[in-house]
Design an enzyme around this catalytic site. Sequence first.
Site, mmCIF file in Angstrom:
data_model
loop_
_atom_site.group_PDB
_atom_site.id
_atom_site.type_symbol
_atom_site.label_atom_id
_atom_site.label_comp_id
_atom_site.label_asym_id
_atom_site.label_seq_id
_atom_site.Cartn_x
_atom_site.Cartn_y
_atom_site.Cartn_z
ATOM 1 N N ASP A 43 0.784 -1.294 0.068
ATOM 2 C CA ASP A 43 -0.042 -0.039 -0.149
ATOM 3 C C ASP A 43 0.734 1.140 -0.150
ATOM 4 O OD1 ASP A 43 -1.845 -2.026 0.494
ATOM 5 O OD2 ASP A 43 -1.813 -1.557 2.600
ATOM 6 N N GLU A 78 -10.884 -0.856 -3.353
ATOM 7 C CA GLU A 78 -10.310 -0.218 -2.219
ATOM 8 C C GLU A 78 -9.378 0.524 -2.878
ATOM 9 O OE1 GLU A 78 -9.231 -3.728 0.076
ATOM 10 O OE2 GLU A 78 -7.409 -4.195 -1.184
#
Length: 319
Positions: free
Chosen positions: A31, A201
């Site tokens: 991420d 997401e």
Amino acid sequence: MKTYALAAVIILSLSACAQTNNPVFPGWYADPEGIIFDNEYWIYPTYSAAYEEQVFFDAFSSPDLVNWTKHEKVLDTSAIKWAKRAVWAPSIIKNKDKYFMFFGANDIQSDEETGGIGVAVADQPAGPFKDHIGQPLIDRFHNGAQPIDQFVFKDQDGQFYLYYGGWRHCNVVRLNDDFNKILPFEDGTMFKEITPENYVEGPFMFIRNGKYYFMWSEGGWGGPDYSVAYAIADSPLGPFKRIGKILQQDPEVATGAGHHSVIHPEGTDQYYIVYHRRPLTETHHNSRETCIDVMEFNEDGTIKPVKITVNGVKSNPLN
């Protein structure tokens, strides 16, 4: 090289000549948020491990995208009393000579649990970051969106927005200049859902040639089909009509390429996509490494599919 107090610094040198610059630094990290501060590139990733071990963030800085310095534990849960586990997907921005980090914590599954999206603040990019408001900024499910995977964005008019959301729903909220509360939109709503087709997401936003590029991750983060898609709009609020995927696995290089950010040196038309992926030799869902590759555009402004590489990117000093 700058010296940052209170940050444990380890020099990580990757050879530009060898051109095997992916992953950009060792260790399991996911991420990644890439950004430029004061003529240095920075990456803030999630520490990829069991949820109970995800209690801190490391950061990495570089003068040239090739040689990276590790700054250990720029934020950990000892500074965030309500955060206990699963601190994820830091997003950082400079405002009023301070550095603000938005993060998710605790992986809450319902409104009855403590956690959500928090805000931390520091005097320098390497921290140490401390809790800004003493509680989550967003601690409930709105429009079905789990309060995780936040991205803070400053529009051209100075308005700050926070895009966020898991569980296949994405919201955007307006932030005040002090980052301690959410402001209503003109229609009085606080949480505006902007979920595009196939969204899962990992939202991200940038502006190019007056257009708003909204990006997100699709598929399951633990599997090989994790990927990134995008839309282009005339407003930071959309509507966002999916155009297609631009980042995905390559069976000859790596799998699970997703949850990205974009670095754009100001005054250039150079764009770099910073993302995580899983080596072909690994099957565990947490075996994720941070990589950088070039992102290019077609003449009509659409994004060309990114070729994920082992070579990575060449040195590009900012000064």
